[in-house]
Design an enzyme around this catalytic site. Structure first.
Site, PDB file in Angstrom:
ATOM      1  N   ASP A   4      -0.597   4.263   0.812  1.00  0.00           N
ATOM      2  CA  ASP A   4      -1.144   5.199   1.797  1.00  0.00           C
ATOM      3  C   ASP A   4      -0.470   5.028   3.150  1.00  0.00           C
ATOM      4  O   ASP A   4       0.037   3.956   3.489  1.00  0.00           O
ATOM      5  CB  ASP A   4      -2.666   5.037   1.924  1.00  0.00           C
ATOM      6  CG  ASP A   4      -3.087   3.645   2.359  1.00  0.00           C
ATOM      7  OD1 ASP A   4      -2.544   2.657   1.824  1.00  0.00           O
ATOM      8  OD2 ASP A   4      -3.969   3.532   3.234  1.00  0.00           O
ATOM      9  N   ASP A  17       6.384   1.669   7.146  1.00  0.00           N
ATOM     10  CA  ASP A  17       5.055   1.146   6.818  1.00  0.00           C
ATOM     11  C   ASP A  17       4.436   1.938   5.666  1.00  0.00           C
ATOM     12  O   ASP A  17       3.653   2.838   5.883  1.00  0.00           O
ATOM     13  CB  ASP A  17       4.162   1.225   8.051  1.00  0.00           C
ATOM     14  CG  ASP A  17       2.844   0.492   7.893  1.00  0.00           C
ATOM     15  OD1 ASP A  17       2.699  -0.267   6.918  1.00  0.00           O
ATOM     16  OD2 ASP A  17       1.958   0.689   8.741  1.00  0.00           O
ATOM     17  N   GLU A  76      -5.179   0.823   2.448  1.00  0.00           N
ATOM     18  CA  GLU A  76      -4.930  -0.225   3.438  1.00  0.00           C
ATOM     19  C   GLU A  76      -5.080   0.306   4.849  1.00  0.00           C
ATOM     20  O   GLU A  76      -5.581  -0.388   5.731  1.00  0.00           O
ATOM     21  CB  GLU A  76      -3.530  -0.809   3.241  1.00  0.00           C
ATOM     22  CG  GLU A  76      -3.305  -2.147   3.957  1.00  0.00           C
ATOM     23  CD  GLU A  76      -2.865  -2.016   5.406  1.00  0.00           C
ATOM     24  OE1 GLU A  76      -2.931  -3.010   6.145  1.00  0.00           O
ATOM     25  OE2 GLU A  76      -2.449  -0.898   5.822  1.00  0.00           O
ATOM     26  N   GLU A  77      -4.653   1.553   5.062  1.00  0.00           N
ATOM     27  CA  GLU A  77      -4.724   2.141   6.397  1.00  0.00           C
ATOM     28  C   GLU A  77      -6.103   2.710   6.709  1.00  0.00           C
ATOM     29  O   GLU A  77      -6.352   3.133   7.831  1.00  0.00           O
ATOM     30  CB  GLU A  77      -3.679   3.256   6.530  1.00  0.00           C
ATOM     31  CG  GLU A  77      -2.235   2.820   6.309  1.00  0.00           C
ATOM     32  CD  GLU A  77      -1.692   1.961   7.439  1.00  0.00           C
ATOM     33  OE1 GLU A  77      -2.482   1.553   8.328  1.00  0.00           O
ATOM     34  OE2 GLU A  77      -0.487   1.694   7.432  1.00  0.00           O
ATOM     35  N   HIS A  80       0.833  -1.206   0.000  1.00  0.00           N
ATOM     36  CA  HIS A  80       0.000   0.000   0.000  1.00  0.00           C
ATOM     37  C   HIS A  80       0.861   1.247   0.000  1.00  0.00           C
ATOM     38  O   HIS A  80       1.904   1.309   0.663  1.00  0.00           O
ATOM     39  CB  HIS A  80      -0.966   0.010   1.192  1.00  0.00           C
ATOM     40  CG  HIS A  80      -0.302  -0.022   2.539  1.00  0.00           C
ATOM     41  ND1 HIS A  80       0.019   1.119   3.242  1.00  0.00           N
ATOM     42  CD2 HIS A  80       0.073  -1.058   3.330  1.00  0.00           C
ATOM     43  CE1 HIS A  80       0.569   0.786   4.401  1.00  0.00           C
ATOM     44  NE2 HIS A  80       0.619  -0.528   4.482  1.00  0.00           N
ATOM     45  N   HIS A 103       3.474   3.868  12.597  1.00  0.00           N
ATOM     46  CA  HIS A 103       2.356   4.678  13.101  1.00  0.00           C
ATOM     47  C   HIS A 103       2.779   5.635  14.211  1.00  0.00           C
ATOM     48  O   HIS A 103       1.923   6.266  14.831  1.00  0.00           O
ATOM     49  CB  HIS A 103       1.201   3.793  13.582  1.00  0.00           C
ATOM     50  CG  HIS A 103       0.532   3.026  12.486  1.00  0.00           C
ATOM     51  ND1 HIS A 103      -0.779   2.613  12.571  1.00  0.00           N
ATOM     52  CD2 HIS A 103       0.966   2.583  11.284  1.00  0.00           C
ATOM     53  CE1 HIS A 103      -1.113   1.943  11.470  1.00  0.00           C
ATOM     54  NE2 HIS A 103      -0.060   1.920  10.676  1.00  0.00           N
ATOM     55  N   GLU A 139       4.396  -5.794   4.286  1.00  0.00           N
ATOM     56  CA  GLU A 139       4.179  -5.194   5.603  1.00  0.00           C
ATOM     57  C   GLU A 139       5.415  -5.377   6.490  1.00  0.00           C
ATOM     58  O   GLU A 139       6.127  -6.385   6.385  1.00  0.00           O
ATOM     59  CB  GLU A 139       2.978  -5.827   6.293  1.00  0.00           C
ATOM     60  CG  GLU A 139       1.641  -5.491   5.668  1.00  0.00           C
ATOM     61  CD  GLU A 139       1.209  -4.052   5.910  1.00  0.00           C
ATOM     62  OE1 GLU A 139       1.860  -3.364   6.720  1.00  0.00           O
ATOM     63  OE2 GLU A 139       0.224  -3.620   5.289  1.00  0.00           O
TER      64      GLU A 139
END
Length: 378
Positions: A68, A99, A133-134, A66, A348, A162
């Protein structure tokens, strides 16, 4: 500076907070087109998706990921602009560094290298990239998989980028994930004055015994490959803010991460049975964000283990821990799925970072997996 690091920096420099792609997929698609891929843009709603393939026949080895990223959080807590990649002390800082823009870059450069050396390779190499995805994960990989199914497409092996590593690059690969079942609970009461509880009904008091049972319950013991099922409250809200008013309603959000020894129906029945037993008046909405999946040891996991050992000299741990990933949408296609990426310690968080040396090692791991899974008929 390696080409993988350069591409990682380019991708980090694009402010692609969910569901914005900010041109990341265009950059990736252009590079794939240059080495002979057929690249297709699939937009659903406000979500950008990319599907690209090169070659024919079997197997189809798909890289998935991903573009995003999650929001930055407080900017004042970042040591530098989260969307201006900065190198300090051997680390690359920026939102998405771990990530998973370093993973995306390593996929691309490993594939470019493999194709240059093996232009007539057997089988197919594919890319399935999303910008959702997020976020809700509705118009991203899930929708692309639906489209591929309608076309009769097949994915045999899927490598999800991931950040799976824990203490050192390649020490852990994911071969499955627990399922995720969420509930939005509203407990109904009767608002009133705290001095006259006999003419009110406090939903907090009503829920408390049931909540104790739900949170203290041993749901199962998992199995050889999966951790036990867990129940967690994520949000709980009641009251008007006044200290002398019994609230008339309580709202709660909860989540069950469950192993394959459970079923969705059984979990729902158990939760509702506990609420009913304690006389809770409630409304409950259920949401399934992913069912559990597991890849038995086989060609894909063997290739991942061998590629990691060739780079690090160490054998990785096979795990099903952690949250969900888009692998949950790809596995039901009949694909073997593994997740292999960089260290996940800062994902994150503010000041998200990745070790520069790990980026190039991940490139070598992906390249090693292609060497082992795709016939080099050059």
């Amino acid at each position: 500076m390696s080409t993988t690091l350069e591409l990682t920096q380019d991708l980090i420099g694009r402010n692609s907070v969910t569901p914005v792609d900010a041109g990341c997929q265009q950059v990736m698609g252009d590079r794939l087109t240059a080495v002979g891929f057929q690249v297709e843009s699939l937009r659903y709603g406000n979500v950008e998706n990319l599907w690209a393939t090169r070659g024919t026949g079997t197997p189809t080895v798909c890289f998935a990921g991903h573009t995003d990223v999650v929001p930055t959080g407080p900017l004042e807590e970042w040591r530098s602009d989260p969307f201006k990649p900065v190198i300090r002390d051997g680390m690359l800082f920026g939102r998405g560094a771990a990530d998973m823009k370093s993973g995306l870059a390593a996929m691309i450069t490993a594939t470019e290298e493999f194709v240059r050396l093996h232009p007539k390779h057997g089988g197919r190499i594919a890319f399935l990239i999303t910008s959702d995805e997020e976020g809700p994960s509705v118009d991203g990989t899930k929708r692309v998989v639906e489209t591929l199914r309608e076309r009769g497409e097949r994915i045999d092996y899927c490598i999800v980028g991931e950040p799976s590593s824990e203490a050192s690059i390649g020490d852990t690969i994911k071969i499955g994930r627990r399922g995720s079942l969420s509930g939005r609970l509203t407990v109904h009461g009767v608002q009133g004055h705290v001095a006259y509880p006999q003419v009110a009904e406090n939903p907090v008091h009503t829920l408390a015994p049931a909540l104790f049972e739900l949170t203290s319950r041993i749901w199962d013991h998992g199995n050889a490959h999966f951790q036990p099922t867990t129940f967690q409250i994520s949000n709980l809200n009641a009251g008007t803010g006044a200290p002398n008013v019994i609230p008339g309603e309580l709202k709660a959000r909860f989540n069950l991460r469950y192993s394959p020894v459970q079923s969705i129906d059984t979990l729902k029945e158990t939760v509702e049975g506990i609420l009913n037993k304690h006389g809770v008046r409630y409304t409950l909405e259920w949401y399934v964000s992913g069912e559990p999946f597991y890849t038995q040891p086989g060609p894909l996991s063997d290739a991942a283990v061998a590629a990691i050992e060739a780079v690090t000299g160490k054998k990785p741990k096979l795990s099903t821990g952690g949250g969900t990933s888009d692998g949950r949408f790809i596995a039901p296609m009949g694909a073997q799925v593994v997740e292999l990426g960089v260290i996940n310690a800062t994902i994150h968080k503010v000041n998200e970072s990745v070790c520069i040396a790990d980026i190039d090692q991940l490139h070598r791991m992906y390249r090693g997996m292609l060497d082992r899974l795709i016939a080099a008929n050059s």
